[in-house]
Design a protein around this motif. Structure first.
Motif, mmCIF file in Angstrom:
data_model
loop_
_atom_site.group_PDB
_atom_site.id
_atom_site.type_symbol
_atom_site.label_atom_id
_atom_site.label_comp_id
_atom_site.label_asym_id
_atom_site.label_seq_id
_atom_site.Cartn_x
_atom_site.Cartn_y
_atom_site.Cartn_z
ATOM 1 N N ILE A 101 0.829 -1.086 -0.165
ATOM 2 C CA ILE A 101 -0.008 -0.008 -0.156
ATOM 3 C C ILE A 101 0.905 1.280 -0.108
ATOM 4 O O ILE A 101 2.129 1.009 0.307
ATOM 5 N N PHE A 102 0.368 2.360 -0.329
ATOM 6 C CA PHE A 102 1.201 3.417 -0.254
ATOM 7 C C PHE A 102 0.480 4.675 -0.189
ATOM 8 O O PHE A 102 -0.949 4.855 -0.486
ATOM 9 N N GLU A 103 0.922 5.955 -0.234
ATOM 10 C CA GLU A 103 0.407 7.149 -0.211
ATOM 11 C C GLU A 103 1.117 8.331 -0.759
ATOM 12 O O GLU A 103 2.261 7.793 -1.112
ATOM 13 N N GLY A 104 0.523 9.396 -1.166
ATOM 14 C CA GLY A 104 1.245 10.306 -1.799
ATOM 15 C C GLY A 104 0.888 11.913 -1.132
ATOM 16 O O GLY A 104 -0.506 11.766 -0.998
ATOM 17 N N LEU A 105 1.730 12.785 -0.625
ATOM 18 C CA LEU A 105 1.503 14.038 -0.334
ATOM 19 C C LEU A 105 2.585 14.712 -0.653
ATOM 20 O O LEU A 105 3.519 14.185 -1.183
ATOM 21 N N GLY A 138 -14.803 -4.345 -4.163
ATOM 22 C CA GLY A 138 -13.246 -4.722 -4.312
ATOM 23 C C GLY A 138 -12.195 -3.911 -3.693
ATOM 24 O O GLY A 138 -12.593 -3.593 -2.456
ATOM 25 N N THR A 139 -11.325 -3.788 -4.379
ATOM 26 C CA THR A 139 -10.072 -2.601 -3.567
ATOM 27 C C THR A 139 -9.972 -1.421 -4.294
ATOM 28 O O THR A 139 -9.119 -0.671 -4.005
ATOM 29 N N GLY A 140 -10.867 -0.944 -4.861
ATOM 30 C CA GLY A 140 -11.029 0.333 -5.609
ATOM 31 C C GLY A 140 -10.888 1.356 -4.609
ATOM 32 O O GLY A 140 -10.636 2.525 -4.949
ATOM 33 N N ASN A 141 -11.428 1.391 -3.342
ATOM 34 C CA ASN A 141 -11.419 2.377 -2.481
ATOM 35 C C ASN A 141 -10.011 2.488 -1.562
ATOM 36 O O ASN A 141 -9.988 3.278 -0.590
ATOM 37 N N ILE A 142 -9.338 1.751 -1.881
ATOM 38 C CA ILE A 142 -7.999 1.776 -0.962
ATOM 39 C C ILE A 142 -6.732 2.001 -1.988
ATOM 40 O O ILE A 142 -6.800 1.985 -3.306
ATOM 41 N N LYS A 143 -5.701 2.739 -1.404
ATOM 42 C CA LYS A 143 -4.641 3.052 -2.201
ATOM 43 C C LYS A 143 -3.445 1.978 -2.231
ATOM 44 O O LYS A 143 -2.643 1.803 -1.272
#
Length: 366
Positions: A78-82, A200-205
């Protein structure tokens, strides 16, 4: 001013005062691309024996993993971006990191990974940005310091099950605009493929979602389009999002229309949520969040369209083209229309400190 202690990478818990100022790197800040450039420090923390270890800064930007690590076989990632940037008053700040921490926790739970504590996430972001203050572009350059937190399964796994060891890391890199055209409207197409399954997993990053978009994305680029628009995979009648951004529309009444998913397969973009608040509370716009049929787009019900996300804030869409599809947004054909322009300007002014934003939105780091 506080600076990192270079003698204790990975283990130091704080910063030591130095008399030598940390000068900015000698970069052509105004002409940076959106590409990886290693900075001085990254942050790393390991999960072993059921607990997150202390963690800290490191000057090592490479990972060495077992060939049996869970990331390679069952895609636990998983990842994030800021972004961090220099405000008008010279402060180094970042924007709503608590929401990135929260979203990463939600993503971790969905993939059976141990959530990294939200308070530690925010402190780790601050720590790695402070350590790389020389890489934060100056105010007015148009560039930012992109921050990429991510977590991978490092424990050995053969059978289909979650790993028992993980690594959380943050690297930073100075970047220019995501779309080089700036405010020039882009043309997108409609994907023949699905981005995410219903429920599914479309709502997670998670990286697995973006891997699914690579092939149709390359096809779109080869055909001259900037992005793919994805429709819902269950009925292919509703607008969802693009490969890397949420979608916004403006209707003929000047209302902001924000597509929602009946099957919870749209990523909850922090930029989108912030723009909704800006639209309501700062610009006095009517905001309607609802499922949007692609038929409405085809019928010309919308006069503006934009793609929103951390990297680009808002990128105007002037046209949507595909087989049997030829849509032009009349108020934003060449550049951002009036509503998208105001939205972007107001949010970026809040981020830069020109306009006072809601409490907690802009977090001072240095």
């Amino acid at each position: 001013m506080l600076y990192p202690c270079p003698s204790h990478p990975c283990k130091h818990k704080g910063f030591h005062k130095e008399t030598i100022p940390m000068e900015k790197k000698n970069l052509d800040w105004g002409n940076l691309g959106f590409a990886y450039m290693p900075a001085d420090y990254s942050y790393v923390c390991n999960y072993r024996n059921g607990v997150w270890e202390e963690g800290g800064l490191t000057t090592e930007h490479s990972l060495t993993l077992s060939e049996c690590a869970g990331i390679f076989h069952y895609c636990q990632e998983i990842f994030e971006g800021l972004k961090a940037y220099t405000a008008e008053n010279g402060d180094i700040v970042c924007f709503r990191p608590d929401l990135n921490a929260q979203r990463m926790g939600d993503s971790a739970q969905r993939l059976c990974m141990p959530p990294f504590p939200e308070d530690r996430f925010v402190e780790a972001v601050k720590e790695v940005v402070r350590a790389n203050a020389a890489w934060v572009p100056p105010f007015g350059s148009g560039a930012t310091l992109y921050i990429r937190p991510f977590m991978i399964a490092t424990g050995n796994v053969i059978g289909v099950k979650p790993a028992d060891e993980y690594q959380f890391r943050i690297f930073v890199t100075p970047v220019g605009p995501y779309f080089k055209g700036g405010d020039t409207a882009i043309t997108i197409t409609v994907a023949d493929y699905d981005r995410a399954a219903p429920h599914g997993t479309g709502n997670i990053k998670a990286g697995l979602n973006y891997a699914m978009s690579l092939y149709p994305g390359e096809k779109a680029h080869a055909a001259g389009y900037s992005e793919n628009l994805y429709l819902d995979s269950q009925t292919r009648t509703y607008v969802e999002e693009t490969g890397g951004a949420n979608v916004l529309f403006v209707d003929k009444q000047g209302d902001l229309i924000v597509p929602q998913s009946a099957t919870d397969s749209i990523l909850p973009s922090i930029t989108r949520r912030s723009l909704v608040t800006v639209a309501k509370d700062y610009l006095g716009l009517t905001v309607i969040e609802r499922p949007v049929k692609f038929e409405e787009v085809l019928n010309g019900d919308f006069v503006e369209c934009g793609l929103c996300g951390t990297a680009a804030v808002i990128s105007p869409v002037g046209h949507i083209e595909a087989e049997g599809v030829d849509v032009t947004f009349p108020d934003g054909t060449e550049t951002s229309g009036p509503v998208m322009k105001k939205l972007r300007a107001t949010l970026t002014d809040i981020q830069a400190g020109k306009i006072e934003g809601p409490d907690g939105w802009v977090v001072k780091i240095l």
